[in-house]
Design a protein around this motif. Structure first.
Motif, PDB file in Angstrom:
ATOM      1  N   GLN A  30      -2.257  46.226 -72.191  1.00 56.62           N
ATOM      2  CA  GLN A  30      -0.890  46.433 -71.744  1.00 56.62           C
ATOM      3  C   GLN A  30      -0.130  47.218 -72.808  1.00 56.62           C
ATOM      4  OE1 GLN A  30       1.489  42.875 -71.108  1.00 56.62           O
ATOM      5  NE2 GLN A  30       2.238  43.739 -69.199  1.00 56.62           N
ATOM      6  N   TRP A  37      -0.385  48.384 -67.374  1.00 57.21           N
ATOM      7  CA  TRP A  37      -1.773  48.116 -67.698  1.00 57.21           C
ATOM      8  C   TRP A  37      -2.581  49.397 -67.637  1.00 57.21           C
ATOM      9  CZ3 TRP A  37      -3.268  43.708 -69.797  1.00 57.21           C
ATOM     10  CH2 TRP A  37      -2.454  42.597 -69.622  1.00 57.21           C
ATOM     11  N   GLU A  75      -2.427  46.760 -61.498  1.00 59.45           N
ATOM     12  CA  GLU A  75      -1.291  45.839 -61.367  1.00 59.45           C
ATOM     13  C   GLU A  75      -1.839  44.426 -61.481  1.00 59.45           C
ATOM     14  OE1 GLU A  75       1.957  46.578 -61.039  1.00 59.45           O
ATOM     15  OE2 GLU A  75       1.475  48.697 -61.194  1.00 59.45           O
ATOM     16  N   CYS A  76      -1.135  43.592 -62.190  1.00 61.96           N
ATOM     17  CA  CYS A  76      -1.548  42.192 -62.305  1.00 61.96           C
ATOM     18  C   CYS A  76      -1.171  41.508 -60.995  1.00 61.96           C
ATOM     19  CB  CYS A  76      -0.858  41.528 -63.501  1.00 61.96           C
ATOM     20  SG  CYS A  76      -1.450  39.858 -63.811  1.00 61.96           S
ATOM     21  N   ASP A  77      -2.118  41.488 -60.070  1.00 63.68           N
ATOM     22  CA  ASP A  77      -1.859  40.952 -58.742  1.00 63.68           C
ATOM     23  C   ASP A  77      -3.007  40.037 -58.332  1.00 63.68           C
ATOM     24  OD1 ASP A  77      -3.965  42.622 -58.092  1.00 63.68           O
ATOM     25  OD2 ASP A  77      -2.716  44.149 -57.159  1.00 63.68           O
ATOM     26  N   TRP A  82      -7.481  37.567 -63.267  1.00 60.16           N
ATOM     27  CA  TRP A  82      -6.940  38.086 -64.523  1.00 60.16           C
ATOM     28  C   TRP A  82      -7.059  37.054 -65.622  1.00 60.16           C
ATOM     29  CZ3 TRP A  82      -4.594  42.776 -65.768  1.00 60.16           C
ATOM     30  CH2 TRP A  82      -4.495  43.678 -64.714  1.00 60.16           C
ATOM     31  N   ILE A  84      -6.143  36.899 -69.861  1.00 59.80           N
ATOM     32  CA  ILE A  84      -5.463  37.597 -70.945  1.00 59.80           C
ATOM     33  C   ILE A  84      -5.973  37.073 -72.284  1.00 59.80           C
ATOM     34  CG2 ILE A  84      -3.227  38.215 -71.931  1.00 59.80           C
ATOM     35  CD1 ILE A  84      -3.633  39.214 -69.030  1.00 59.80           C
ATOM     36  N   MET A 155      -4.577  33.691 -65.712  1.00 62.05           N
ATOM     37  CA  MET A 155      -3.260  33.896 -65.122  1.00 62.05           C
ATOM     38  C   MET A 155      -3.109  33.060 -63.855  1.00 62.05           C
ATOM     39  SD  MET A 155      -2.019  35.791 -67.360  1.00 62.05           S
ATOM     40  CE  MET A 155      -0.482  36.281 -66.643  1.00 62.05           C
ATOM     41  N   ASN A 157      -2.008  33.776 -60.899  1.00 60.36           N
ATOM     42  CA  ASN A 157      -2.363  34.379 -59.612  1.00 60.36           C
ATOM     43  C   ASN A 157      -3.854  34.305 -59.324  1.00 60.36           C
ATOM     44  OD1 ASN A 157      -3.320  36.237 -61.427  1.00 60.36           O
ATOM     45  ND2 ASN A 157      -2.311  37.994 -60.510  1.00 60.36           N
ATOM     46  N   ASN A 158      -4.667  33.820 -60.259  1.00 58.26           N
ATOM     47  CA  ASN A 158      -6.108  33.739 -60.054  1.00 58.26           C
ATOM     48  C   ASN A 158      -6.493  32.804 -58.922  1.00 58.26           C
ATOM     49  OD1 ASN A 158      -6.579  35.502 -62.119  1.00 58.26           O
ATOM     50  ND2 ASN A 158      -6.935  33.908 -63.624  1.00 58.26           N
TER      51      ASN A 158
END
Length: 172
Positions: A30, A37, A75-77, A82, A84, A155, A157-158
């Motif tokens: 990032q 990203w 995009e972190c979606d 994801w 980190i 993250m 959203n996983n």
């Protein structure tokens, strides 16, 4: 009889495992300025960036022909899982490979290092044993402090990307 049952379980496990890759497929960083990203082409380059990130933050213009004005590469979606990583984790010594593996139930990940001899080490104590058995690596400057077994943060959203209930191993 017990051996045969064990072999059947191993065979079923192998078939299940071949359907999903639990290792990292892409590396991204990032931008410190615009927070977009950017894909990093190799694991080695990513590890160099991560190793130096606090002292030498990464900016888009470190990629040739890229600026903060360009759209992000990712995009972190919810389209992927994801994780980190922490900054300033030491780059593995030459010949060693740091690996992160996602658990099948998506509850968390594990880290290990593959040594130049092919042995996997999963903790500082195992590194120490490896160095004692292979003093040439210690003589070359490899020490236990060259390794970091912390795992990346998963993250939120996983759960939607994996379509599982965390810790259950079962799809929704």
């Amino acid at each position: 009889m017990e051996k045969e049952a064990s072999e059947r379980r191993s065979s079923k496990k192998a078939k299940r495992d071949e359907n999903f890759n639990y290792t990292i497929g892409e590396f991204a960083v990032q931008c410190y300025k615009c927070f977009k990203w950017r894909l990093i082409p190799t694991k080695d380059e990513y590890e160099t960036i991560r190793h130096n990130f606090i002292e030498d933050p990464w900016y888009c213009n470190k990629n040739p022909n890229v600026t903060c004005d360009d759209p992000g590469d990712l995009e972190c979606d919810e389209t992927r899982i994801w994780m980190i990583d922490k900054p300033n984790i030491p780059k593995p010594p030459a010949g060693f490979d740091r690996n992160i593996v996602l658990r099948k139930d998506y509850s968390k990940s594990d880290s290990f290092y593959a040594t130049p001899t092919g042995k996997k080490v999963r903790a500082p104590a195992e590194v120490e044993k490896f160095l004692e058995a292979n003093p040439g690596y210690r003589d070359a400057g490899v020490s236990v402090s060259s390794f970091n077994f912390s795992v990346p943060k998963m993250m939120d959203n996983n759960q939607k990307a994996a379509n599982v209930t965390p810790g259950s191993g079962k799809k929704k």
